[in-house]
Design a protein around this motif. Structure first.
Motif, PDB file in Angstrom:
ATOM      1  N   ALA A 297       0.879  -1.270  -0.015  1.00 13.74           N
ATOM      2  CA  ALA A 297       0.066  -0.021  -0.137  1.00 13.74           C
ATOM      3  C   ALA A 297       0.848   1.331  -0.013  1.00 13.74           C
ATOM      4  O   ALA A 297       1.894   1.331   0.925  1.00 13.74           O
ATOM      5  N   HIS A 298       0.744   2.086  -0.960  1.00 16.49           N
ATOM      6  CA  HIS A 298       1.338   3.658  -1.168  1.00 16.49           C
ATOM      7  C   HIS A 298       0.282   4.708  -0.883  1.00 16.49           C
ATOM      8  O   HIS A 298      -0.799   4.419  -1.535  1.00 16.49           O
ATOM      9  N   ARG A 299       0.792   5.758  -0.195  1.00 16.32           N
ATOM     10  CA  ARG A 299      -0.128   6.855  -0.341  1.00 16.32           C
ATOM     11  C   ARG A 299       0.505   7.563  -1.692  1.00 16.32           C
ATOM     12  O   ARG A 299       1.773   7.998  -1.905  1.00 16.32           O
ATOM     13  N   ILE A 300      -0.188   7.822  -2.416  1.00 18.89           N
ATOM     14  CA  ILE A 300       0.139   8.666  -3.700  1.00 18.89           C
ATOM     15  C   ILE A 300       0.124  10.220  -4.101  1.00 18.89           C
ATOM     16  O   ILE A 300       0.525  10.924  -4.525  1.00 18.89           O
ATOM     17  N   LEU A 301      -0.928  10.334  -3.028  1.00 16.82           N
ATOM     18  CA  LEU A 301      -1.377  11.955  -3.093  1.00 16.82           C
ATOM     19  C   LEU A 301      -1.901  12.367  -1.535  1.00 16.82           C
ATOM     20  O   LEU A 301      -2.486  11.531  -0.762  1.00 16.82           O
ATOM     21  N   PRO A 302      -1.360  13.433  -0.848  1.00 18.61           N
ATOM     22  CA  PRO A 302      -0.698  14.465  -1.489  1.00 18.61           C
ATOM     23  C   PRO A 302       0.750  14.431  -1.790  1.00 18.61           C
ATOM     24  O   PRO A 302       1.379  15.077  -2.514  1.00 18.61           O
ATOM     25  N   GLU A 303       1.280  13.406  -1.027  1.00 21.83           N
ATOM     26  CA  GLU A 303       2.692  13.100  -1.346  1.00 21.83           C
ATOM     27  C   GLU A 303       2.949  11.448  -1.393  1.00 21.83           C
ATOM     28  O   GLU A 303       1.918  10.702  -0.780  1.00 21.83           O
ATOM     29  N   LEU A 304       4.043  11.172  -1.979  1.00 26.27           N
ATOM     30  CA  LEU A 304       4.144   9.923  -2.210  1.00 26.27           C
ATOM     31  C   LEU A 304       4.943   9.246  -1.179  1.00 26.27           C
ATOM     32  O   LEU A 304       5.804   9.593  -0.624  1.00 26.27           O
ATOM     33  N   GLY A 305       4.503   7.977  -0.456  1.00 23.49           N
ATOM     34  CA  GLY A 305       5.298   7.387   0.653  1.00 23.49           C
ATOM     35  C   GLY A 305       4.405   6.093   1.007  1.00 23.49           C
ATOM     36  O   GLY A 305       3.484   5.747   0.507  1.00 23.49           O
ATOM     37  N   PRO A 383      -9.578  -5.438 -22.195  1.00 20.36           N
ATOM     38  CA  PRO A 383      -9.158  -3.858 -22.504  1.00 20.36           C
ATOM     39  C   PRO A 383      -8.023  -3.734 -22.088  1.00 20.36           C
ATOM     40  O   PRO A 383      -7.365  -4.105 -21.379  1.00 20.36           O
ATOM     41  N   PRO A 384      -7.325  -2.233 -22.573  1.00 24.28           N
ATOM     42  CA  PRO A 384      -5.990  -2.117 -22.329  1.00 24.28           C
ATOM     43  C   PRO A 384      -5.905  -1.572 -20.839  1.00 24.28           C
ATOM     44  O   PRO A 384      -6.951  -1.180 -20.462  1.00 24.28           O
ATOM     45  N   PRO A 385      -4.928  -1.815 -20.283  1.00 25.07           N
ATOM     46  CA  PRO A 385      -4.588  -1.168 -19.044  1.00 25.07           C
ATOM     47  C   PRO A 385      -5.005   0.335 -18.803  1.00 25.07           C
ATOM     48  O   PRO A 385      -4.926   1.122 -19.704  1.00 25.07           O
ATOM     49  N   SER A 386      -5.256   0.598 -17.469  1.00 19.44           N
ATOM     50  CA  SER A 386      -5.351   2.056 -17.415  1.00 19.44           C
ATOM     51  C   SER A 386      -4.022   2.793 -17.506  1.00 19.44           C
ATOM     52  O   SER A 386      -3.332   2.651 -16.546  1.00 19.44           O
ATOM     53  N   GLN A 387      -3.928   3.602 -18.079  1.00 19.43           N
ATOM     54  CA  GLN A 387      -2.871   4.281 -18.284  1.00 19.43           C
ATOM     55  C   GLN A 387      -2.461   5.557 -17.203  1.00 19.43           C
ATOM     56  O   GLN A 387      -1.325   5.412 -16.698  1.00 19.43           O
ATOM     57  N   ARG A 388      -3.444   5.723 -16.465  1.00 19.07           N
ATOM     58  CA  ARG A 388      -3.269   6.664 -15.195  1.00 19.07           C
ATOM     59  C   ARG A 388      -2.804   5.861 -14.225  1.00 19.07           C
ATOM     60  O   ARG A 388      -1.797   6.433 -13.246  1.00 19.07           O
ATOM     61  N   VAL A 389      -3.376   4.734 -13.871  1.00 21.57           N
ATOM     62  CA  VAL A 389      -3.175   3.880 -12.853  1.00 21.57           C
ATOM     63  C   VAL A 389      -1.693   3.401 -13.087  1.00 21.57           C
ATOM     64  O   VAL A 389      -0.870   3.416 -12.117  1.00 21.57           O
ATOM     65  N   MET A 390      -1.280   2.783 -14.213  1.00 22.15           N
ATOM     66  CA  MET A 390      -0.003   2.481 -14.499  1.00 22.15           C
ATOM     67  C   MET A 390       1.227   3.657 -14.449  1.00 22.15           C
ATOM     68  O   MET A 390       2.324   3.074 -13.907  1.00 22.15           O
ATOM     69  N   ASN A 391       0.844   4.937 -14.793  1.00 19.87           N
ATOM     70  CA  ASN A 391       1.727   5.907 -14.628  1.00 19.87           C
ATOM     71  C   ASN A 391       2.032   6.081 -12.946  1.00 19.87           C
ATOM     72  O   ASN A 391       3.260   6.180 -12.765  1.00 19.87           O
ATOM     73  N   TYR A 392       1.105   5.772 -11.982  1.00 21.01           N
ATOM     74  CA  TYR A 392       1.523   5.755 -10.765  1.00 21.01           C
ATOM     75  C   TYR A 392       2.149   4.414 -10.351  1.00 21.01           C
ATOM     76  O   TYR A 392       3.196   4.681  -9.556  1.00 21.01           O
ATOM     77  N   VAL A 393       1.799   3.495 -10.990  1.00 21.72           N
ATOM     78  CA  VAL A 393       2.831   2.413 -10.655  1.00 21.72           C
ATOM     79  C   VAL A 393       4.235   2.570 -11.008  1.00 21.72           C
ATOM     80  O   VAL A 393       5.179   2.396 -10.317  1.00 21.72           O
ATOM     81  N   GLU A 394       4.532   3.253 -12.143  1.00 21.55           N
ATOM     82  CA  GLU A 394       5.904   3.599 -12.543  1.00 21.55           C
ATOM     83  C   GLU A 394       6.511   4.506 -11.665  1.00 21.55           C
ATOM     84  O   GLU A 394       7.744   4.039 -11.519  1.00 21.55           O
ATOM     85  N   ARG A 395       5.780   5.475 -11.287  1.00 21.28           N
ATOM     86  CA  ARG A 395       6.226   6.464 -10.357  1.00 21.28           C
ATOM     87  C   ARG A 395       6.865   5.716  -8.901  1.00 21.28           C
ATOM     88  O   ARG A 395       7.911   6.230  -8.286  1.00 21.28           O
ATOM     89  N   ILE A 396       5.911   5.071  -8.439  1.00 21.28           N
ATOM     90  CA  ILE A 396       6.123   4.289  -7.227  1.00 21.28           C
ATOM     91  C   ILE A 396       7.456   3.300  -7.502  1.00 21.28           C
ATOM     92  O   ILE A 396       8.320   3.358  -6.399  1.00 21.28           O
ATOM     93  N   GLY A 397       7.591   2.931  -8.557  1.00 18.94           N
ATOM     94  CA  GLY A 397       8.766   1.935  -8.801  1.00 18.94           C
ATOM     95  C   GLY A 397       9.852   2.314  -8.710  1.00 18.94           C
ATOM     96  O   GLY A 397      11.235   2.192  -8.108  1.00 18.94           O
ATOM     97  N   ALA A 398       9.976   3.895  -9.416  1.00 18.25           N
ATOM     98  CA  ALA A 398      11.205   4.809  -9.117  1.00 18.25           C
ATOM     99  C   ALA A 398      11.566   5.340  -7.847  1.00 18.25           C
ATOM    100  O   ALA A 398      12.527   5.321  -7.405  1.00 18.25           O
ATOM    101  N   PHE A 399      10.458   5.625  -7.224  1.00 18.20           N
ATOM    102  CA  PHE A 399      10.514   5.990  -5.872  1.00 18.20           C
ATOM    103  C   PHE A 399      11.190   4.939  -4.865  1.00 18.20           C
ATOM    104  O   PHE A 399      11.937   5.198  -4.147  1.00 18.20           O
ATOM    105  N   LYS A 400      10.687   3.768  -5.220  1.00 12.25           N
ATOM    106  CA  LYS A 400      11.315   2.597  -4.412  1.00 12.25           C
ATOM    107  C   LYS A 400      12.680   2.504  -4.884  1.00 12.25           C
ATOM    108  O   LYS A 400      13.348   2.038  -3.892  1.00 12.25           O
TER     109      LYS A 400
END
Length: 474
Positions: A297-305, A383-400
């Motif tokens: 579980a990650h909080r993505i807004l208002p800050e990532l953590g 259906p194609p994956p949700s681009q918005r959700v996957m963008n968050y997933v990618e940014r969590i990966g970079a954060f980690k």
């Protein structure tokens, strides 16, 4: 497609979005489980009246806060004249100015001067229905202003100047300051009016503290009481590995105050957020069917953590979000592992958004939602994956990756840290985050050549990567 419940502007609603609206059917239990990501966003109350505040401020007044600050040009001039000598104060390396005329020295600002300015301006945010208290700490802690009414805000103006003369010994006993601060916030003044208030504790320090475990214990208590703790780390010597988790655990915000003049705007931002709260004790209750596992579980807004989902109670979780600020609505991203399912529609989770609405006369308000996922057989379309959700997933990966790299560097594993920094930088470049990626590459190159990480840059990387999802949302 995102699922939301339509309601009025003076209430809250939750939107749920899945990374994959449909997943392949599975007939066996072997192999790796399928993973999906669930985005939960809370919004609303954009036209609501706000609650009065119960504000606690806990500040570091150790000797390092009184060090005179000079610009690079001023320092070069003083050093060339033999007026600067390196010393250690409260474990903080500093330069002592010797033999300079007193009128020159007294014009140089100190961290405590900016803090006093922030406290003076804090009075502008206080209304008659608010409460506030002030605690100072160094080697020990002391209540400077007990919990009083916003009607007495002039006492804050008078007291801020007294910080100059408060001497609380050597060291940084932040845990004692936190304890006194939370006790003051829980105290009922003699003229208690029974109003419901939105609580917030603002904590500022410029050094490492003793009693780290007690700080975590106090933060867990604050979380249960619905008190977010926002942490302001000043300079390069504070412990971000403590201050960031304290904020994440309680639903507060973590600030890196690189320069003392940033203290005032950081206070302004926190006080504005505290002033905007309408609903308290916001939480999302989730119940998963047998076989669905909450992995991360990650909080993505208002800050990532990192986000603590609480204990697993037979497949149910209570996700505590705390106070609701409509200017910074919260969002969570959950990673779920699915059991082997045959084709069909399945309820992935039952969700309940709940909150306290004192101004609306409701001790508890809530809204329910079923989150459904489609399981398709091999011959069906997906259906194609949700681009918005996957963008968050990618940014969590970079954060980690970035966080792990800094942890490895702190342990002395420079080879692993260098690799992680380069991997994180590559992901950031793909996202268009060129400035942050460039900083990571420079640190990787420094490690590769045997140089230690710059503590200033290390802190900046830790805090800047927490902004990745906010930048995407904007």
């Amino acid at each position: 497609m995102p699922t939301t419940l339509p309601i009025s502007n003076d209430s809250l609603h939750m939107t749920s979005s899945l990374s994959h609206g449909a997943v392949p059917a599975s007939t066996g239990a072997s192999g790796n489980p399928q993973l999906v990501h669930l985005l939960l966003e809370v919004s609303g109350a954009t036209q609501s009246e706000s609650l009065p505040m119960n504000l606690g401020v806990v500040v570091d007044v150790s000797d390092s806060m009184r060090i005179r600050l000079v610009s690079d040009a001023q320092f070069r001039q003083l050093a060339s004249q033999g007026m600067a000598q390196e010393i250690i104060t409260d474990g903080v390396p500093a330069w002592q100015i010797n033999s300079a005329p007193s009128e020159v020295v007294n014009q140089l600002p100190r961290r405590i001067d900016y803090l006093q300015t922030a406290l003076v301006q804090m009075a502008d945010y206080l209304g008659a229905a608010d409460r506030f208290s002030l605690v100072a700490f160094a080697g020990r802690a002391q209540v400077i202003l007990p919990t009083i009414s916003g009607l007495d805000r002039n006492r804050l103006l008078q007291t801020s100047s007294s910080l100059e003369y408060i001497k609380l010994g050597d060291g940084t006993q932040m845990d004692e300051g936190m304890r006194l601060g939370l006790e003051e916030m829980a105290r009922q003044p003699d003229n208690d009016d029974g109003l419901a208030r939105a609580s917030r504790l603002i904590l500022l320090t410029d050094g490492h503290t003793r009693g780290v475990e007690l700080c975590y214990t106090l933060a867990r208590q604050a979380r249960q009481l619905g008190i977010p703790i926002s942490t302001l780390g000043l300079g390069t010597e504070f412990n971000e590995d403590l201050l960031i988790p304290l904020a994440d655990l309680t639903g507060g915000r973590a600030y890196y105050i690189e320069k003392p003049e940033q203290i005032v705007p950081a206070f302004d931002k926190e006080l504005g957020a505290a002033r905007a709260v309408r609903f308290r004790n916001v939480e999302i209750k989730l119940r998963f069917p047998i076989g669905v596992e909450l992995r991360q579980a990650h909080r993505i807004l208002p800050e990532l953590g990192q986000f603590d989902p609480g204990p697993n109670q037979d497949g149910s979780y209570t996700l505590l979000l705390g106070n609701y600020d409509p200017s910074a609505p919260p969002a969570l991203l959950l990673e779920l592992a699915l059991p082997p399912w045959q084709s069909g529609a399945y309820r992935l989770a039952q969700a309940l958004l709940a909150w306290d609405d004192p101004l609306g006369g409701l001790a508890r308000a809530s809204q329910r939602q079923d989150i459904v996922i489609q399981v398709n057989s091999a011959g069906q379309s997906f259906p194609p994956p949700s681009q918005r959700v996957m963008n968050y997933v990618e940014r969590i990966g970079a954060f980690k990756l970035g966080t792990l790299a800094l942890e490895e560097a702190a342990r002395g594993d420079n080879k692993a840290a260098t690799l992680r920094l380069r991997q994180a930088a590559t992901r950031l470049l793909d996202m268009g985050e060129t400035i942050l990626a460039g900083e990571m590459l420079r640190q990787a190159e420094a490690l590769e050549h045997g140089s230690p990480l710059d503590p200033n840059i290390t802190k900046k990387l830790r805090y800047e990567t927490r902004r990745l999802t906010r930048l995407l949302d904007n």
